[in-house]
Design an enzyme around this catalytic site. Structure first.
Site, PDB file in Angstrom:
ATOM      1  N   GLU A 265       0.828  -1.223   0.000  1.00 32.26           N
ATOM      2  CA  GLU A 265       0.000   0.000   0.000  1.00 32.26           C
ATOM      3  C   GLU A 265       0.853   1.259   0.000  1.00 32.26           C
ATOM      4  O   GLU A 265       0.620   2.180   0.787  1.00 32.26           O
ATOM      5  CB  GLU A 265      -0.959  -0.004   1.200  1.00 32.26           C
ATOM      6  CG  GLU A 265      -2.005  -1.096   1.111  1.00 32.26           C
ATOM      7  CD  GLU A 265      -3.122  -0.978   2.144  1.00 32.26           C
ATOM      8  OE1 GLU A 265      -2.877  -0.451   3.234  1.00 32.26           O
ATOM      9  OE2 GLU A 265      -4.232  -1.447   1.839  1.00 32.26           O
ATOM     10  N   ASP A 338      -8.717  -8.634   3.516  1.00 30.13           N
ATOM     11  CA  ASP A 338      -8.477  -7.553   4.474  1.00 30.13           C
ATOM     12  C   ASP A 338      -9.534  -7.457   5.556  1.00 30.13           C
ATOM     13  O   ASP A 338     -10.367  -6.547   5.508  1.00 30.13           O
ATOM     14  CB  ASP A 338      -8.394  -6.210   3.716  1.00 30.13           C
ATOM     15  CG  ASP A 338      -7.918  -5.083   4.616  1.00 30.13           C
ATOM     16  OD1 ASP A 338      -7.538  -5.357   5.751  1.00 30.13           O
ATOM     17  OD2 ASP A 338      -7.944  -3.920   4.167  1.00 30.13           O
ATOM     18  N   GLU A 366     -13.077  -1.936  11.764  1.00 28.42           N
ATOM     19  CA  GLU A 366     -12.998  -1.141  10.528  1.00 28.42           C
ATOM     20  C   GLU A 366     -14.128  -1.482   9.562  1.00 28.42           C
ATOM     21  O   GLU A 366     -14.732  -0.589   8.974  1.00 28.42           O
ATOM     22  CB  GLU A 366     -11.634  -1.378   9.853  1.00 28.42           C
ATOM     23  CG  GLU A 366     -11.514  -0.672   8.523  1.00 28.42           C
ATOM     24  CD  GLU A 366     -10.172  -0.869   7.835  1.00 28.42           C
ATOM     25  OE1 GLU A 366      -9.280  -1.529   8.416  1.00 28.42           O
ATOM     26  OE2 GLU A 366     -10.010  -0.364   6.708  1.00 28.42           O
TER      27      GLU A 366
HETATM   28  C1  GCV Z   1      -2.799   0.482   8.557  1.00 28.45           C
HETATM   29  C2  GCV Z   1      -6.373  -1.789   5.424  1.00 28.45           C
HETATM   30  C3  GCV Z   1      -6.760  -0.556   6.186  1.00 28.45           C
HETATM   31  C4  GCV Z   1      -5.575   0.381   6.362  1.00 28.45           C
HETATM   32  C5  GCV Z   1      -4.449  -0.401   7.053  1.00 28.45           C
HETATM   33  C6  GCV Z   1      -4.100  -1.614   6.191  1.00 28.45           C
HETATM   34  C7  GCV Z   1      -3.036  -2.471   6.838  1.00 28.45           C
HETATM   35  O1  GCV Z   1      -6.050  -1.474   4.125  1.00 28.45           O
HETATM   36  O2  GCV Z   1      -7.799   0.110   5.520  1.00 28.45           O
HETATM   37  O3  GCV Z   1      -5.974   1.472   7.146  1.00 28.45           O
HETATM   38  O4  GCV Z   1      -3.314   0.404   7.239  1.00 28.45           O
HETATM   39  O5  GCV Z   1      -5.256  -2.400   6.033  1.00 28.45           O
HETATM   40  O6  GCV Z   1      -3.402  -3.425   7.489  1.00 28.45           O
HETATM   41  O7  GCV Z   1      -1.855  -2.196   6.681  1.00 28.45           O
END
Ligand code: GCV
Length: 695
Positions: A265, A338, A366
């Protein structure tokens, strides 16, 4: 014991007070006198164990409890031997965990036999996604308890008190490690000022046996050290990390190590320099080894070019099996995508046979309703831990493949992404505390059942909390029948309810990005957005049907699972309903095992989710006499909001998918309250200043 519990239910004097949730599952009770005999030692951990017993003993009055340190082959890590009046352990932390276990048994009315209690994992960690400016990524309970933008370096007495309460809560459920900052790490965390605060936190956590770790940004040598490269094989880079490690260990001699999100990411990583994950992780592992430190290297990787995001972690990490140092653990999210409300287990579990693999669960909700919706997550984690990977024959569950039972591994660990913030009740939603509690207990014992956890947590958190003691709340039997049983049932059904009203039958990642992953957004695909960040990539709805084809005729993600799972998942006739649209793209009129069409089944699941939340509201309303007014009212309001959210999910998804199915909503399903146009109007993508950041 029974008598005591009845007293608590009657509303013992100590319980007749306002409850704001801050005391968690550690609400004070009138203590009974006890004498604690312990080894002569000035250890802070031992002092904590002694104090906890003296201040909270609920057993026989005037009893003598002996704490004894002794080597014992039956004891693993910080395990302990427990009997009514004796705790034996090989470590002082073991004595502390034994003390908490004894107190928990007393308070919940569970018997104490002579028994050995060993933790499943050596490391039981919370990961905090807290940023140095005090914000918390995916945090819904206020700002960070560790960091503050205004005076990051000033440690106040209030900070220390809060950290102590936090450490105590963790220790009481067996957690022994905290990663203090976000995996999307700021290089600042390794600067001298912040390290000073890390030391201050470590000093407060230490008497509770909790060690601190940091997330580090792979490019820190460039961003903080001014080097030209962060190439893990560059000697100057290695030297920079070595000096940084020495600086940290001078301040925090028992520092645990680093957690790394790399080449993921947009985060920098070894691949930026043509190196592998193993090159990156091993360099840091070698730097930390002389100090006894560990590296937790995340396997959460995927790229926009990949045709199926669910496959990428396996593709990148399986070829590296056996190439990691023994002080590296590869940290794997429970599912391949995720933290969705339901995913099959990640195929990396069990597939990495010569590498220590640690599960990562998300405690913060989340994708399951933030701190508004009530979702007890133990059933989700239990489902994952008990999944049989078949990688080393039947019975090679995710739990056993990660705790050292199946594969030889030097270290073992389980991590949970914390839901804690500065809110008075720590987690925003009072029932979010149950997820913190359950995570810790499962990290200690990965075979515990969700129902045992609800029973423990509800007793510890609510027994005796009624603001008055009306005649109806007169006995333990009454409390059990009218509070404990129905509320436990509510909790146990709550995660499945979220699945039903949001992403049933294997649907996933169809949430609204505009509302930060709260609420529905199956249509969400702004022009120019990475496809794998948009819901249509995952549900693939069209005139023919719905679902992601991961069969051997599609992306073949099924092939990453060991037989007999690969074949089972590959055939829609044998694929479990809950994973159906995860693995298959099926026609709207596909005949389900129930005999209904896929469209009707989908509609019924959405409707069932709504009805379940309505039932939760009724159950909670009836629990009113047994709960203090403050927490009763807060939860009641949250359930109201959740009910609205459930209806919104149902209406939005059914009306959206109906554009493709062209089928009527079954008559038994509650008719929509919203129109699709109205829902869409409320979900217009927000403009983003810097292009397609992770939504
Ligand atoms: C900390 C998902 C979440 C992100 C998070 C990522 C991860 O994409 O939306 O906020 O980043 O997971 O676990 O690294």
């Amino acid at each position: 014991m029974k008598k005591l519990f009845i007293l608590l239910c009657l509303g013992a004097p100590l319980a007749l007070r306002a409850e704001d949730g801050h005391q968690l599952w550690l609400r004070p009770h009138a203590a009974v006198p006890v004498t604690v005999v312990a080894p002569a030692s000035s250890s802070a951990v031992l002092a904590t164990a002694r104090r906890e017993l003296q201040q909270h003993w609920q057993g026989a009055a005037g009893a003598t409890v002996t704490l004894a340190l002794r080597k014992d082959k039956a004891l693993k890590y910080d395990g302990f031997r427990l009997s009514k009046q004796k705790i034996e352990a090989a470590t002082e932390a073991g004595l502390l965990y034994g003390a908490y276990e004894l107190l928990r048994r007393q308070q919940t009315g569970q018997p104490v036999a002579s028994e050995v209690c060993n933790p499943s994992y050596e490391l039981r960690l919370l990961n905090h996604w807290d940023n140095p400016d005090g914000s918390v990524e995916r945090g819904y309970a206020g700002k960070s308890i560790f960091w503050r933008q205004d005076s990051a370096l000033v440690v106040t007495r209030r900070d220390q008190k809060l950290w102590q309460e936090y450490a105590r809560a963790n220790a009481s459920i067996g957690l022994n490690s905290s990663v203090l900052n976000n995996v999307n790490a700021s290089p600042l965390i390794l600067s001298a000022g912040y390290l000073g605060r890390v030391k201050a936190i470590a000093d407060v956590l230490r008497p509770y046996g909790v060690r601190v770790y940091l997330s580090v940004k792979f490019s820190s040598p460039v961003l903080l050290g001014g080097l030209k490269t962060a190439d893990p094989l560059d000697p100057a880079v290695v030297k920079w990390w070595q000096a940084k490690a020495q600086e940290i260990y001078r301040l925090v001699p028992d520092f645990g190590g680093f957690l790394v999100k790399a080449s993921s990411e947009g985060q920098p990583g070894p691949q930026d320099y043509g190196r592998t994950h193993a090159d990156g992780a091993n360099m840091l592992a070698d730097v930390l080894r002389p100090h006894g430190g560990l590296v937790m290297w995340r396997a959460f990787v995927y790229s926009p070019s990949d045709k199926d995001r669910a496959k990428q972690a396996y593709n990148e990490f399986v070829p590296l099996d056996g190439k990691f140092r023994d002080n590296v653990l590869v940290q794997v999210k429970n599912g391949p995508v995720d933290f969705q409300p339901r995913e099959p287990f990640s195929p990396l579990f069990g597939a990495l046979k010569k590498t220590a693999v640690m599960p990562e669960f998300q405690i913060t909700q989340e994708y399951l309703g933030h701190a508004t919706d009530l979702a007890f997550l133990a059933p989700m984690w239990e489902e994952c831990l008990r999944s049989d990977t078949h990688q080393a024959g039947p019975g090679s569950t995710v739990a056993r493949c990660t705790d050292g039972s199946v594969y030889a591994q030097k270290h073992s660990a389980m991590a949970g992404v914390s839901n804690v913030g500065l809110d008075t009740n720590w987690t925003g939603q009072d029932f979010g505390q149950a997820n913190w509690y359950a995570f810790g207990r499962l990290a200690w014992n990965n075979t515990l059942s969700s129902s045992q956890l609800t029973d423990e947590w509800l007793k510890l958190t609510f027994a005796g909390s009624a603001a008055s003691a009306p005649a109806a709340v007169g006995s333990a039997a009454d409390w059990n029948a009218h509070f404990l049983a129905p509320v436990a049932q509510l909790m146990l059904a709550s995660r499945e309810a979220v699945v039903n009203y949001s992403m049933p039958l294997g649907l996933h990642h169809i949430m609204s990005a505009t509302h930060d992953h709260y609420g529905p957004g199956p249509w969400w695909a702004p022009p120019g957005m990475r496809a794998d960040w948009t819901p249509p990539y995952y549900h693939q709805a069209d005139a023919r049907g719905v679902g992601f084809d991961r069969t051997t005729a599609g992306s073949s993600a099924v092939s990453q699972y060991h037989e007999p799972l690969a074949a089972r998942f590959n055939d829609p006739a044998t694929c479990p309903d809950e994973y159906l649209l995860w693995f298959h793209h099926l026609p709207w009129d596909f005949k389900m095992k129930s005999g209904r069409t896929l469209w009707d089944e989908l509609a019924l699941h959405y409707d069932q989710g709504v009805q379940q939340v309505r039932q939760f509201q009724r159950t909670w309303d009836q629990a009113r006499p047994y709960v203090d007014a403050e927490r009763f009212g807060t939860v009641q309001n949250k359930l109201r909001a959740q009910s609205g959210n459930a209806v919104l999910w149902k209406d939005a998804c059914l009306l959206y998918f109906q554009q493709f199915s062209h089928l009527p909503i079954p008559p038994t399903v509650e008719p929509p309250m919203h129109t699709l146009d109205a829902v869409l109007a409320n979900d217009l993508p927000r403009p983003r200043a810097n292009g397609p950041a992770r939504p």
